[in-house]
Design a protein around this motif. Structure first.
Motif, PDB file in Angstrom:
ATOM      1  N   ASP A 196       0.845  -1.205   0.000  1.00  0.00           N
ATOM      2  CA  ASP A 196       0.000   0.000   0.000  1.00  0.00           C
ATOM      3  C   ASP A 196       0.876   1.250   0.000  1.00  0.00           C
ATOM      4  N   ARG A 247       2.500   1.655  -3.408  1.00  0.00           N
ATOM      5  CA  ARG A 247       1.531   2.139  -4.405  1.00  0.00           C
ATOM      6  C   ARG A 247       1.336   3.656  -4.252  1.00  0.00           C
ATOM      7  N   HIS A 248       1.210   4.067  -3.019  1.00  0.00           N
ATOM      8  CA  HIS A 248       1.001   5.487  -2.752  1.00  0.00           C
ATOM      9  C   HIS A 248       2.221   6.297  -3.213  1.00  0.00           C
ATOM     10  N   ASN A 302       2.655   6.537  -6.969  1.00  0.00           N
ATOM     11  CA  ASN A 302       1.689   7.439  -7.598  1.00  0.00           C
ATOM     12  C   ASN A 302       1.967   8.918  -7.339  1.00  0.00           C
ATOM     13  N   CYS A 353       0.714   3.457 -10.612  1.00  0.00           N
ATOM     14  CA  CYS A 353       0.495   2.130 -10.035  1.00  0.00           C
ATOM     15  C   CYS A 353      -1.011   1.895  -9.921  1.00  0.00           C
ATOM     16  N   GLY A 380      -4.753   0.524  -9.054  1.00  0.00           N
ATOM     17  CA  GLY A 380      -5.344   0.127  -7.778  1.00  0.00           C
ATOM     18  C   GLY A 380      -6.832   0.347  -7.751  1.00  0.00           C
ATOM     19  N   LYS A 437      -3.720  -6.263  -3.225  1.00  0.00           N
ATOM     20  CA  LYS A 437      -2.844  -5.114  -2.996  1.00  0.00           C
ATOM     21  C   LYS A 437      -1.358  -5.465  -3.087  1.00  0.00           C
ATOM     22  N   LEU A 440       1.950  -5.011  -7.578  1.00  0.00           N
ATOM     23  CA  LEU A 440       2.131  -3.638  -8.043  1.00  0.00           C
ATOM     24  C   LEU A 440       2.199  -3.647  -9.565  1.00  0.00           C
ATOM     25  N   ILE A 461       2.533  -1.465 -12.604  1.00  0.00           N
ATOM     26  CA  ILE A 461       3.005  -0.093 -12.817  1.00  0.00           C
ATOM     27  C   ILE A 461       3.011   0.231 -14.312  1.00  0.00           C
TER      28      ILE A 461
END
Ligand SMILES: Cc1ncc(COP(=O)(O)O)c(C=O)c1O
Length: 474
Positions: free
Chosen positions: A285, A288-289, A292, A299, A301, A315, A318, A320
């Protein structure tokens, strides 16, 4: 020493490449010490006390029972020839020659090979495609129901859940519909073995009543490559018939290394593994954050949910997209390998896929983020354009797969292939979704599409070095 494969492996190990790919144990990071030091000593055979996979009555049976309890199945069976062998056994357990089966067009090659082996007749359901990422996503529930309603003779449905990228169709609804029409639901859950162990991951199809579920424990959990489990979860399947075919598709010398690694992977998940999995989800998580916020890369989601038949996602995967940098997935993959000593799980035209598992740590994830941040330097002026909207329709099936592969064949160049009946699978790999299957007619749009992929440097199984493919002589 002259042992090219061994030497290649040792060279690879020396480079200490950071693995964001399978197997989930990430080069042995989470095995007990005692196991690792005794690895060669437990490469054994069916000596007294060690049971027999083909007729388990002792520790193998016990280990399988523990697996059934841990994963939430009625009965579980160890597989030493991967999920591939489990898919074959599942299809054989429920399909006779000429029986009709509904499969997703983006099924793994093993499902297609299951058609060749069983002689079953496929009905296809096209996945919903996210044209932006170029990823075949989920099942359109209405289309599924319509197909089952129209074709009463369909006996079973094979669903891939989740897809390679971790995106999940509405498996609850799928299970309801398949059973409403009294069909058998086989789920290829190769990429979802970790689902039963966290409430922060999508549902496992075992939780929604799928009849047979096959999981690659080696992919997202911690067993050795090639070790999988087939779970039987209902009374709709003839257990004895299933057992016969499970045995048929497995070696008569099943590896105790593989089987013990399955037993250990289950034990691990019942203990500290659950905690490690939650940590992996939090780490993913975070990644991903951060990814982005970099700009240029994206990424995938939550924004996908509610579209393309997708209701949930894993989750820990990833996905991308590097499309906006104007580079291809394989270019991005090469950049990370050459400059950051990172190997990702796979690259397709627009994306790279990095896997976070139980065995990952924050430092390496930070390096991945740094590598992605540096990718900006590769940015090209032109956005990468591949006419993904032109993804060709499923070609007309002239012969069923089992008939097509038994025809006399010849090689024709791709340019001259228009109108021919394909004798092989044409598969860009990864992600392993066939464009053409044996028995299908190759049309002009398909020739064009294959050329586009070829020119992008995507590896295409089924095309030889001369850019030719195998077609039926008829
Ligand atoms: C969706 C899917 N199903 C099945 C398989 C086959 O699994 P295994 O490698 O365990 O035989 C794979 C492997 O890549 C896959 O991606």
């Amino acid at each position: 020493m002259t042992a090219p494969l061994y030497e290649a492996l040792m060279d690879y190990v020396k480079k200490q490449i950071i693995p964001f790919h399978m197997p989930g144990h990430k080069q042995g990071r989470i095995f007990p010490e005692e196991y690792l030091v005794n690895l060669t000593k437990i490469d054994l055979t069916e000596v007294p006390g060690l049971d027999n996979l083909h007729n388990p009555e002792g520790p193998i049976l016990e280990a399988q029972k523990l697996a059934a309890r841990a994963f939430g199945a009625k009965e579980s069976f160890f597989l030493v020839n991967g999920t591939t062998s489990g898919i074959y056994a599942a299809m054989y357990a429920v399909l006779d020659p000429d029986d009709k089966v509904l499969i997703m067009r983006n099924s793994h090659k093993s499902v297609y090979n299951g058609l060749v082996l069983t002689g079953a007749v496929p009905f296809y359901i096209n996945p919903e495609i996210d044209y932006e990422s170029g990823i075949p996503m989920g099942v359109n529930i209405d289309k599924l129901e319509e197909c089952l309603k129209k074709n009463e003779s369909i006996k079973a449905v094979v669903i891939t859940y989740p897809n390679y990228y971790g995106f999940c169709s509405d498996i609850e609804k799928i299970s309801d519909i398949v059973h409403k029409y009294h069909k058998i639901l086989i789920v290829d859950e190769a990429h979802g073995a970790h689902f039963p162990f966290s409430g922060n991951l999508p549902l496992s199809s075992l939780q929604v009543g799928a009849d047979i579920v096959v999981q690659s424990i080696h992919k997202t959990l911690s067993s050795f490559t090639q070790s999988s489990i087939l779970h039987l979860n209902s009374d709709r399947v003839d257990t004895n018939r299933l057992k016969y075919f499970l045995s048929l598709f497995q070696s008569t010398s099943p590896s105790y290394l593989l089987m013990s690694s399955l037993d250990l992977a289950r034990d691990y998940m019942e203990k500290e593994g659950k905690n490690r999995l939650e940590k992996a989800i939090i780490l993913a998580d975070y990644a991903r954050h951060e990814i982005n916020t970099l700009g240029g890369v994206r990424c995938l989601g939550e924004e996908i949910l509610g579209s393309f038949g997708i209701v949930d996602f894993d989750k820990t995967k990833l996905t991308i997209s590097v499309k906006n940098l104007g580079i291809t997935g394989p270019e991005a993959e090469g950049f990370l390998r050459e400059n950051f000593n990172i190997q990702v799980e796979m690259a397709d035209t627009f994306n790279i896929l990095a896997m976070i598992t139980l065995a990952d740590n924050k430092e390496e994830v930070e390096l991945l983020i740094k590598g992605l941040a540096n990718m900006k330097n590769l940015k090209k002026d032109k956005k990468l354009e591949v006419e993904i909207e032109d993804y060709p329709d499923v070609p007309e099936m002239v012969l069923k797969p089992a008939e097509a592969i038994r025809q006399k064949t010849k090689w024709v160049s791709l340019e001259d292939a228009e109108g021919s009946i394909c004798a092989d699978f044409i598969i860009p790999y990864p992600p392993g979704v066939p464009l053409v299957c044996p028995g299908e007619r190759i049309k002009k749009d398909m020739v064009k599409y294959i050329n586009v992929l070829y020119n992008k440097g995507i590896k295409i199984l089924g095309l030889n070095k001369n850019n030719s493919l195998l077609v039926c002589e008829i």
